[in-house]
Design a protein around this motif. Structure first.
Motif, mmCIF file in Angstrom:
data_model
loop_
_atom_site.group_PDB
_atom_site.id
_atom_site.type_symbol
_atom_site.label_atom_id
_atom_site.label_comp_id
_atom_site.label_asym_id
_atom_site.label_seq_id
_atom_site.Cartn_x
_atom_site.Cartn_y
_atom_site.Cartn_z
ATOM 1 N N ARG A 196 -32.084 -4.341 49.910
ATOM 2 C CA ARG A 196 -30.723 -4.459 49.373
ATOM 3 C C ARG A 196 -30.738 -5.106 47.990
ATOM 4 O O ARG A 196 -29.951 -5.999 47.685
ATOM 5 N N TYR A 227 -24.653 -7.080 53.766
ATOM 6 C CA TYR A 227 -25.070 -6.147 54.809
ATOM 7 C C TYR A 227 -23.981 -5.849 55.839
ATOM 8 O O TYR A 227 -24.236 -5.148 56.820
ATOM 9 N N ASP A 229 -20.304 -4.003 55.845
ATOM 10 C CA ASP A 229 -19.356 -3.250 55.037
ATOM 11 C C ASP A 229 -17.931 -3.715 55.308
ATOM 12 O O ASP A 229 -17.498 -3.769 56.466
ATOM 13 N N LYS A 258 -19.158 -5.569 50.280
ATOM 14 C CA LYS A 258 -20.181 -5.869 51.275
ATOM 15 C C LYS A 258 -20.269 -7.381 51.454
ATOM 16 O O LYS A 258 -20.538 -8.107 50.486
ATOM 17 N N CYS A 326 -19.807 -3.853 60.305
ATOM 18 C CA CYS A 326 -18.617 -3.307 59.659
ATOM 19 C C CYS A 326 -17.405 -4.137 60.022
ATOM 20 O O CYS A 326 -17.290 -4.621 61.153
#
Length: 787
Positions: A196, A227, A229, A258, A326
């Motif tokens: 990332r 990491y 969303d 993020k 998420c």
């Protein structure tokens, strides 16, 4: 270890993030010179045999000669374990929990040792683990996720340190010691690239400026994408039943941001003057800047609620869970109440902090010296929160936070000897601490509570202390310590409407000042006996306390004025064994302990005894209990080049009594502490390649047992976070001169999914709770060059 009652809070907590780097300067008496020579010699021997000198009792002692439970980790072992910030130390330290907290807390560290600590770091409350950087006390859990930059070692002292480090070391203490300027010209630069778009850059340099005058500078920069969303619900779910529309600017993938980023930079400089054994001074300054998205969190409880408080009976929250990495949290509030136009809270935090220190030692004669430690720290952090963590425009819980802090401390120590049989330390300590917490709260889920706070908090502490170490006969050492502390705190509540008038919801609190004053005597006695050069046994009894305070989140003036509470205390009984066996190829350290834990600061379910019939936001001394456990640490080097380290710990705790005012939020049958079991091991082998250098593979594994998440609501069953296992692997090549190395690493090798902490304070109103998510599997490559 997480306390079962830690999640019961009515409003958000505070936080900030900081690199604290204050410098220790001590004259180099004969013992320290010998220790330095030994350390240099130890660089050529095995990992397990390398000796570490600690200063837990105000003087240099070999780790294996100190009658305390200490996990000591030097810079070499930190590097081999891939550990770059303080929260990672807990993976290998028995009965230690260090948890980088969630978004509602900003950038902060929740810390507990042997089941006793603190996770609520509002300035009204006190930490339960004392954190020190170069012998300077760091007064808050906010800002204490230190980067392990240019360190000499870390000492984790388990058990109350009431006489050695004073207030707020009820669980133990964590001490970081940075490398001091020395008489050499040297330097190091390190670059990391990984998952990332991770980029880390570190560097340090040491200079000889003139005879006896040295300087050292070090810096760090860290950046990595998040990491989890943050997804636009309206964009991802067009035509949804709630009528939530897409936000302007959402991309084709509907990802707004993020969460879980890294964005950190720090700089430290030290100047040292050391003309000889009788005088030494180190002056240090540091600056830290942190700017990143909030912690990586996902909604883990989204119920169809029927609670009367929020008026959301029957609302279906289940669609607001979008995945393991998420979230639909939108950090947005539509018009309503005092809000005439919709607005967004920042989903980011920004921190700026700096500090200065001067550490001076003057040798009066061969057996007496005076040490002065002076320090100042200042920081400011701004961050926003979305407490319901949903996109629902009818369930609003937003907070804007701006925390300012400064701290001054002065400590004096007189260290001396009486002949060859007695060492002693006498000292005094003073600190003055100021915080101002500005907040803009929009709590519509709880009946349209909207206010602005701008609360000043003042705290000061004074202490005198003494320790005597006597050796009446060969092999036997007796230690006694005493410390007297006075502390005071006041918290003034400001509750205004957005237009500056007195709050319509909480106006009775505006201008109210809550106060606490108290004093405390702590003591410690211990005896240790060296049966042989390989075996030391010790027994110790001692006390410690976490400071008293005031209720941070009262709902009326009675709760504020009558809600102050006294310190919570521990009396600890411990026996231990420290061994170096088979020509120092095997080290085993074992400790067992019983802690009588009294006057535990617990949240109340009713405030009637405080003269209030409002919803209760008070905390009082409302319980007593007992904690038991044991710890085992092992280091071994069975053959040349092979090094193994391991730890094992077990912890249990039960309440003896609980004040009825706590109600069914905490029951006598509840565990005081979790997890019961923690264990870890690490193994590495250094293969000598001759002129091609060396190759060292290493693997570390850490297990954390199931941990209490507390109750989602009073009377509900206790819920637990699942146990989890983390494995890290690293392969390092070094050239023959050992001034160049290249490392490849994988952290969380098994890609374990785990949630170490959650925020459930608003569940009764919203039916939602959200949790931190541990970092998934990551890889990185590191190149380091020394000069």
């Amino acid at each position: 270890m997480a306390q079962a009652h830690r999640t019961t809070s009515h409003v958000r907590l505070l936080a900030a993030g900081s690199l604290a780097a204050l410098s220790l300067g001590m004259a180099m008496p004969a013992l320290a010179q010998e220790a330095q020579a030994q350390t240099q010699a130890d660089e050529n021997i095995s990992e397990s045999a390398r000796e570490i000198v600690v200063t837990a009792q105000f003087r240099e002692q070999r780790l294996q000669d100190t009658p305390l439970s200490i996990t000591a980790v030097d810079a070499q072992l930190l590097a081999s374990r891939n550990q770059t910030d303080l929260s990672q130390i807990a993976q290998q330290a028995p009965n230690v929990t260090l948890n980088a907290m969630g978004g509602a807390y900003g950038s902060s560290l929740g810390a507990a040792i042997r089941g006793v600590g603190q996770f609520d770091f509002n300035p009204a409350y006190e930490p339960g683990v004392g954190i020190y950087v170069d012998d300077v006390y760091y007064a808050t859990l906010t800002g204490s996720i230190f980067d392990l930059l240019d360190l000499e070692r870390v000492e984790v002292l388990r058990g109350p340190q009431g006489t050695l480090t004073g207030r707020n070391a009820i669980g133990g203490a964590i001490k970081l010691f940075s490398k001091k300027p020395s008489d050499e010209n040297s330097g190091m630069v390190e670059a990391v690239y990984g998952s990332r778009n991770r980029v880390d850059i570190r560097g340090s340099a040491n200079f000889i400026l003139a005879q006896d005058l040295y300087a050292r500078i070090s810096g760090v920069y860290k950046r990595q994408n998040g990491y989890v969303d943050q997804v636009d619900y309206g964009c991802a779910n067009p035509g949804n039943a709630q009528g939530i529309t897409a936000r302007p600017g959402s991309g084709s993938d509907c990802v707004i941001d993020k969460l879980g980023e890294k964005g950190y930079a720090g700089l430290r400089g030290s100047l040292r003057y050391n003309p000889g054994d009788n005088f030494d001074i180190v002056i240090t300054g540091d600056y830290t800047h942190e700017e990143r998205t909030n912690a990586a969190e996902v909604i883990t409880r989204a119920d169809r609620v029927g609670f009367p408080f929020g008026g959301f009976a029957g609302r279906d929250m289940s669609s607001y869970n979008c995945g393991r990495f998420c979230t639909y949290a939108n950090f947005y509030a539509p018009p309503g109440g005092q809000v005439t136009q919709g607005y967004e809270m920042p989903n980011r935090l920004k921190f700026d902090g700096y500090g200065f220190s001067a550490n001076m030692t003057i040798g009066l004669n061969d057996s007496l010296n005076v040490q002065s430690i002076t320090a100042y720290r200042n920081y400011r952090q701004i961050w926003g929160t979305d407490d319901d963590f949903t996109p629902d425009l009818g369930v609003v819980g937003q907070g804007y936070n701006d925390l300012k802090f400064w701290f001054f401390s002065q400590e004096l120590r007189l260290n001396g000897k009486i002949g060859d049989k007695i060492d002693f330390t006498l000292g005094g300590f003073y600190s003055d601490q100021r915080s101002v917490y500005f907040t803009r709260q929009d709590i519509r889920y709880a009946g349209l509570i909207q206010f602005v706070g701008n609360d000043p908090v003042n705290a000061d502490s004074k202490a005198v202390f003494g320790t005597v170490i006597a050796r009446p006969i060969d092999g036997l050492t007796l230690t006694g310590g005493l410390r007297y502390t006075e502390e005071a705190k006041d918290y003034t509540f400001v509750r205004k409407n957005y237009d500056g008038t007195v709050s319509t919801a909480l106006g009775a609190l505006d201008g109210v000042k809550a106060t606490f004053k108290g004093d405390r005597v702590d003591w410690r006695v211990s005896a240790d006996y060296r049966f042989s050069p390989e075996v030391l046994a010790y027994v110790t009894v001692g006390t410690g306390f976490k400071g008293g305070g005031v209720t941070a989140r009262p709902f009326d003036a009675a709760q504020a004025l009558n809600g102050s509470f006294d310190p919570e205390t521990v009396t600890a009984y411990e026996a231990g064994l420290k061994t170096d066996l088979f020509d120092r190829r095997l080290r085993l350290n074992l400790a067992g302990f019983i802690n009588d834990y009294n006057d535990i600061q617990l949240p109340l379910i009713t405030c009637a005894s405080l003269g209030s019939n409002a919803p209760c936001g008070a905390r009082q001394n409302a319980g007593n209990g007992r904690i038991k456990g044991f710890e085992l640490e092992m280091q071994a080097s069975p053959i040349e080049g092979l090094d193994i380290d391991a730890s094992l710990s077990h912890l249990t705790g039960n309440y003896k009594n609980i004040d009825p005012r706590v109600g069914n939020a905490i029951l006598l049958t509840d565990p005081i502490v979790t997890p019961k079991w923690k264990y870890s091991f690490g193994i590495q082998y250094r293969a000598d390649l001759g002129s091609a250098g060396s190759l060292t593979p290493r693997f570390d594994f850490a297990h954390t047992g199931k941990t209490s998440a507390g109750r989602i609501a009073a009377g509900a069953p206790i819920e637990y976070f699942n146990a989890y296992d983390i494995g890290n692997a690293r392969l390092t090549w070094r050239n023959e001169a050992e001034d160049l190395s290249i490392s490849m690493e994988v952290q969380n090798v098994f890609n374990e999914y785990y949630t170490p902490f959650r925020f459930a304070a608003v569940y009764l109103f919203t039916g939602t709770a959200y949790s931190q998510v541990g970092r998934p599997r990551e890889w990185a490559v590191t190149v380091q060059k020394r000069f």
